[in-house]
Design a protein around this motif. Structure first.
Motif, PDB file in Angstrom:
ATOM      1  N   GLY A  37       0.795  -1.209   0.000  1.00  0.00           N
ATOM      2  CA  GLY A  37       0.000   0.000   0.000  1.00  0.00           C
ATOM      3  C   GLY A  37       0.828   1.259   0.000  1.00  0.00           C
ATOM      4  N   ILE A 186      -6.527   0.933  10.901  1.00  0.00           N
ATOM      5  CA  ILE A 186      -6.130   0.174   9.711  1.00  0.00           C
ATOM      6  C   ILE A 186      -7.050   0.500   8.543  1.00  0.00           C
ATOM      7  CG2 ILE A 186      -5.907  -2.155   8.749  1.00  0.00           C
ATOM      8  CD1 ILE A 186      -5.274  -3.067  11.649  1.00  0.00           C
ATOM      9  N   GLU A 189      -6.404   4.107   7.325  1.00  0.00           N
ATOM     10  CA  GLU A 189      -5.135   4.182   6.607  1.00  0.00           C
ATOM     11  C   GLU A 189      -5.289   3.709   5.165  1.00  0.00           C
ATOM     12  OE1 GLU A 189      -0.557   2.409   6.860  1.00  0.00           O
ATOM     13  OE2 GLU A 189      -2.064   1.842   8.346  1.00  0.00           O
ATOM     14  N   LEU A 190      -6.206   2.773   4.931  1.00  0.00           N
ATOM     15  CA  LEU A 190      -6.408   2.245   3.586  1.00  0.00           C
ATOM     16  C   LEU A 190      -7.292   3.152   2.739  1.00  0.00           C
ATOM     17  CD1 LEU A 190      -6.087  -0.041   1.511  1.00  0.00           C
ATOM     18  CD2 LEU A 190      -8.110  -1.114   2.532  1.00  0.00           C
ATOM     19  N   GLU A 281      -3.621  -7.725  10.218  1.00  0.00           N
ATOM     20  CA  GLU A 281      -3.539  -6.448   9.497  1.00  0.00           C
ATOM     21  C   GLU A 281      -2.507  -6.503   8.373  1.00  0.00           C
ATOM     22  OE1 GLU A 281      -1.437  -3.525   9.507  1.00  0.00           O
ATOM     23  OE2 GLU A 281       0.180  -4.060  10.890  1.00  0.00           O
ATOM     24  N   TYR A 284      -4.180  -8.608   5.619  1.00  0.00           N
ATOM     25  CA  TYR A 284      -5.240  -7.807   4.992  1.00  0.00           C
ATOM     26  C   TYR A 284      -4.656  -6.779   4.040  1.00  0.00           C
ATOM     27  CZ  TYR A 284      -8.926  -4.229   4.753  1.00  0.00           C
ATOM     28  OH  TYR A 284      -9.840  -3.301   4.337  1.00  0.00           O
ATOM     29  N   SER A 285      -3.583  -6.107   4.469  1.00  0.00           N
ATOM     30  CA  SER A 285      -2.952  -5.099   3.623  1.00  0.00           C
ATOM     31  C   SER A 285      -2.423  -5.711   2.333  1.00  0.00           C
ATOM     32  CB  SER A 285      -1.801  -4.421   4.386  1.00  0.00           C
ATOM     33  OG  SER A 285      -2.277  -3.746   5.531  1.00  0.00           O
ATOM     34  N   TYR A 311     -14.458  -2.372   2.255  1.00  0.00           N
ATOM     35  CA  TYR A 311     -13.160  -2.561   2.897  1.00  0.00           C
ATOM     36  C   TYR A 311     -13.305  -2.798   4.393  1.00  0.00           C
ATOM     37  CZ  TYR A 311     -10.463  -1.398  -1.264  1.00  0.00           C
ATOM     38  OH  TYR A 311      -9.889  -1.419  -2.511  1.00  0.00           O
TER      39      TYR A 311
END
Length: 467
Positions: A37, A186, A189-190, A281, A284-285, A311
């Motif tokens: 990311g 989290i 942040e995405l 996390e 997931y990222s 998401y």
């Protein structure tokens, strides 16, 4: 009972097997996954995916089996009980004052530069200090050296100088607010342009500042930052892997990961859930920037669901699935060990090894990212109000993937060893202790193969996420 020399030879055999398996799995080393990311750098897999995944899962399984050969309780205890004390009472207050001042100045600097500095994420001091300095380097320092956050924490300094303690923190909440808040961070942040828009980052930091100071003022800083603040719990959990540990009298030097076997690292299920978040996390990222993740998001958005909600749903569903698998493993452990120890207690006691796994994956994700952007971080600190004409970004050599995979393997080796130690502390019989480890080893293998599978996939931009 084996002698200590025999136990050492067995442990040496395990280490040798790890090295051999890691060299066999060439594809693992090539699959360096850095800061999903934040950068689109990813290695190529030079071997079939099935062999790549089998090598990674087989490594963890082989390490577990070889570790189980070490049954000398005296040898196991000697690793985890050895410690060297160092008193720092004379300079502790001065050091904490200096670090606390640095933390407050750093917070003000990041927020201010986010508003008045260059609005380009890759050259903004606010973005680079946050993601390279704090999320990457400071976290790495926490699990490789020791946790500096209690002294650096700017919000604790601010909350400590105002009246506080207007309510009693409910014991039933435990650390669940930290679990929920970390999941929210989290997600934000995405979906938010925090790494590309310094102004948006500063607004987010101000929102977090208001939230955490309000909580500390209501419930006292000591309680809030011990239980409910996600960043404080984050650094404390990662810091429990480190060799240097803080005590009431000063500092203690212990073997890496030795702290994880203590029964006071986690005391309730919320702590175990936080450990699972740290592992999930990173998975997931990686998932949301690979073809299966992008296709899943696009399919759900095509049904009319908002992207942000999609998401969030994937984040929560994955977290619940990880928790369910871990809970099942705790139940199987109880059945295989034929013990009266509760499933809940087993889930708590076997959770700290997950911190070692999370540390290994964090290192693999962020070490290359940190090295690449280190010159840009320095340049931005020297000229925070203007963007450099030619920002410097270092390239990584092809063999750097071996460094990253070494971090992953060391994290799993440490986790297996700590789980082995915990089992021998909980159960009196050798066979009972060994049998109890099988379900958790299976979970570790599954976590490893899922993460390595994601690393083997090509990168794609996350769907419907601002760049």
């Amino acid at each position: 009972m084996w002698g200590r020399s025999t136990a050492v030879r067995r442990l040496g055999l395990a280490v040798a097997a790890i090295a051999a398996l890691s060299l066999t799995g060439v594809g693992i080393a090539a699959a360096s996954n850095v800061a999903v990311g934040l950068t689109d750098s990813r290695g190529d897999i030079a071997v079939p995916t099935w062999l790549y995944l089998a090598s990674g899962g087989g490594t963890v399984g082989a390490v577990a089996l070889l570790t189980m050969l070490v049954t000398d309780r005296e040898f196991i205890d000697s690793y985890h009980d050895s410690a060297r004390e160092a008193s720092i009472a004379s300079g502790r207050q001065i050091g904490e004052l200096l670090l606390g001042t640095l933390g407050v100045v750093g917070l003000v600097f990041v927020v201010a530069i986010g508003f008045v500095g260059p609005q380009i994420g890759q050259v903004s001091a606010a973005v680079l200090v946050t993601f390279v300095g704090a999320r990457a380097l400071l976290t790495m320092f926490a699990y490789t050296v020791g946790n500096p956050w209690p002294a650096l924490n700017p919000w604790r300094r601010i909350a400590g100088v105002v009246p506080n303690g207007f309510a009693t923190y409910p014991d039933r909440l435990a650390s669940w607010p930290a679990v929920g808040a970390l999941l929210v961070l989290i997600w934000i942040e995405l979906i938010a342009p925090l790494s590309s828009s310094p102004r948006a980052l500063s607004i987010a930091i101000l929102g977090y500042t208001a939230f955490t100071i309000a909580g500390a003022v209501v419930f006292t800083p000591a309680v809030w930052f011990r239980k409910a603040d996600p960043l404080s719990v984050w650094f404390r959990c990662y810091g429990s892997v480190a060799p240097i540990q803080r005590t009431d009298d000063g500092l203690t030097l212990r073997p890496p990961g030795a702290r994880l076997s203590d029964d006071d690292v986690l005391t309730d299920l919320s702590g175990a859930a936080f450990a699972i978040v740290l592992v999930w996390e990173l998975t997931y990222s990686g998932f949301v920037v690979t073809p299966p993740g992008v296709w899943t998001v696009e399919a759900l958005v095509g049904l009319g669901l908002p992207p942000a909600l999609v998401y969030l749903g994937l984040l929560l569903v994955g977290f619940v699935a990880f928790c369910w698998v871990y809970w099942i493993a705790a139940g199987l452990t109880r059945a295989r060990a034929e013990t009266y120890v509760s499933q809940r207690y087993l889930a708590i006691r076997f959770a700290p090894p997950l911190f070692a796994i999370a540390a290994g994956y964090h290192f693999a994700h962020f070490v290359g990212f940190s090295i690449s952007l280190w010159p840009s971080l320095v340049d931005s600190l020297l000229t925070p109000l203007s963007a450099p004409v030619n920002p410097t970004v270092l390239g990584l050599t092809p063999w750097f993937g071996y460094v990253e995979i070494a971090g992953i393997l060391l994290g799993h080796v440490l986790a297996v060893w700590v789980a082995h130690t915990v089992a021998f502390e909980l159960f009196p019989g050798k066979l009972q202790s060994i049998r109890s480890q099988y379900p958790f080893v299976a979970v570790m293998i599954c976590f490893t193969m899922v993460s390595l599978w994601l690393q083997a996939l090509p990168d794609m931009p996350a769907a419907y996420v601002p760049g």
